[in-house]
Design an enzyme around this catalytic site. Structure first.
Site, PDB file in Angstrom:
ATOM      1  N   CYS A  24       0.776  -1.284  -0.009  1.00  0.00           N
ATOM      2  CA  CYS A  24      -0.001  -0.062   0.176  1.00  0.00           C
ATOM      3  C   CYS A  24       0.905   1.321   0.116  1.00  0.00           C
ATOM      4  CB  CYS A  24      -0.859  -0.029   1.195  1.00  0.00           C
ATOM      5  SG  CYS A  24      -2.382   0.897   0.984  1.00  0.00           S
TER       6      CYS A  24
ATOM      7  N   ARG B 189     -12.476   6.240  -0.398  1.00  0.00           N
ATOM      8  CA  ARG B 189     -11.571   5.476   0.151  1.00  0.00           C
ATOM      9  C   ARG B 189     -12.123   3.816  -0.157  1.00  0.00           C
ATOM     10  NH1 ARG B 189      -7.588   6.735   2.810  1.00  0.00           N
ATOM     11  NH2 ARG B 189      -6.301   4.960   3.620  1.00  0.00           N
TER      12      ARG B 189
ATOM     13  N   HIS C 175      -3.437  -5.669   2.447  1.00  0.00           N
ATOM     14  CA  HIS C 175      -2.892  -5.871   3.765  1.00  0.00           C
ATOM     15  C   HIS C 175      -3.484  -7.051   4.481  1.00  0.00           C
ATOM     16  CE1 HIS C 175      -1.676  -1.614   4.420  1.00  0.00           C
ATOM     17  NE2 HIS C 175      -2.653  -1.119   3.548  1.00  0.00           N
TER      18      HIS C 175
HETATM   19  N1  GLN Z   1      -2.060   6.848   2.430  1.00  0.00           N
HETATM   20  C1  GLN Z   1      -2.021   6.224   1.344  1.00  0.00           C
HETATM   21  C2  GLN Z   1      -3.697   6.186   0.855  1.00  0.00           C
HETATM   22  O1  GLN Z   1      -4.422   6.165   1.536  1.00  0.00           O
HETATM   23  C3  GLN Z   1      -1.759   4.514   1.687  1.00  0.00           C
HETATM   24  C4  GLN Z   1      -2.650   3.959   2.917  1.00  0.00           C
HETATM   25  C5  GLN Z   1      -2.170   2.666   3.421  1.00  0.00           C
HETATM   26  O2  GLN Z   1      -0.938   2.525   3.521  1.00  0.00           O
HETATM   27  N2  GLN Z   1      -3.030   1.816   3.783  1.00  0.00           N
HETATM   28  O3  GLN Z   1      -3.732   5.457  -0.372  1.00  0.00           O
END
Ligand code: GLN
Length: 246
Positions: free
Chosen positions: A98, A132, A197
């Site tokens: 990520c 998101r 993740h």
């Molecule tokens: N800040 C980045 C995003 O929101 C990565 C987030 C993360 O590593 N889960 O895309």
């Protein structure tokens, strides 16, 4: 080649800053799957202002994180851009999750903030989207057996691949790189980035072994047979996510 008397050297990049949603579990998985096969493992945590001796390492891991932590790591990574590109050219394995994945591309453009330069190990770029992406992901990956990968995504970044950088996998459930082109993650040579993740490798033991084999091949210049392990629990976890009804 027998797995006795062989060693895997891992650099864990900036674990104090990029290590969310259990990403540490990926390092633990690689460590245990090697030790269960009598392969010695050395893990160096690389912190801000540390040097990185690319001659030493076969496997680099960088986890995910929020924009704030990514800003600090983006700046630090620029010091090592040329040497990490050399490491990638020498077929070292990189696994980036990520936020760490986004920094292996050319740049990550957060919302209302300065563009964060990456180190261009992947011909890819990321721009923050308005939505998101949060949820379980299943993906198809044709170079491992079984050809499925599972995980959990939580990102607003939209990643686009170009040039010789190919998807790591293709989403069957979830959003993946950008919620549009059905790609999940990225691969160039032995550099792998993913939005999965969870952590990713404990539920995908076949992919963990694939990466371990690549890293050992990089060091020993020959195929190292990895003895089979009892993966009943890991496969049960994998199948639970695969068969989940959404
Ligand atoms: N800040 C980045 C995003 O929101 C990565 C987030 C993360 O590593 N889960 O895309």
């Amino acid at each position: 080649m027998e797995t006795k008397n062989i060693t895997l050297n891992i650099a864990h990049l900036y674990p104090k800053l990029l290590n969310i949603y259990g990403d540490w579990g990926n390092i633990l998985t690689v460590k245990k799957r090697c030790e269960w096969r009598n392969i010695d493992v050395n893990i160096d945590a690389i912190d801000l202002n540390d040097s990185i001796d690319i001659k030493k390492y076969d496997f680099y891991f960088i986890g995910g994180g929020q924009d704030k932590q990514q800003t600090a790591v983006s700046k630090e990574l620029q010091k090592h851009k040329a040497s990490l590109q050399d490491a990638a050219d020498e077929n070292a394995v990189f696994l980036a999750i990520c936020g760490g994945y986004q920094l292996l591309g050319h740049y990550y453009q957060p919302h209302n903030a300065e563009k964060l330069p990456g180190i261009s190990l992947l011909d890819a770029y990321t721009e923050a989207g308005n939505k998101r992406f949060i949820g379980n992901v299943t993906a198809y990956c044709d170079y491992v057996k079984p050809d499925t990968l599972v995980g959990f995504e939580n990102h607003s970044g939209l990643t686009y691949l170009q040039g010789d950088t190919i998807p790591m996998a293709y989403v069957t459930i979830g959003s993946g790189n950008n919620g549009k082109d059905k790609t999940e993650g990225a691969r160039y040579k032995n550099v792998f980035g993913t939005y999965l993740h969870g952590s990713f490798l404990p539920k995908n033991p076949h992919f963990a072994d694939y990466l371990i084999s690549l890293a050992l091949h990089k060091r020993y210049k020959e195929e190292i047979d990895l003895s089979p392990l009892n993966d009943d629990f890991e496969i049960k976890a994998h199948k639970t996510l695969l068969n989940k009804k959404y």
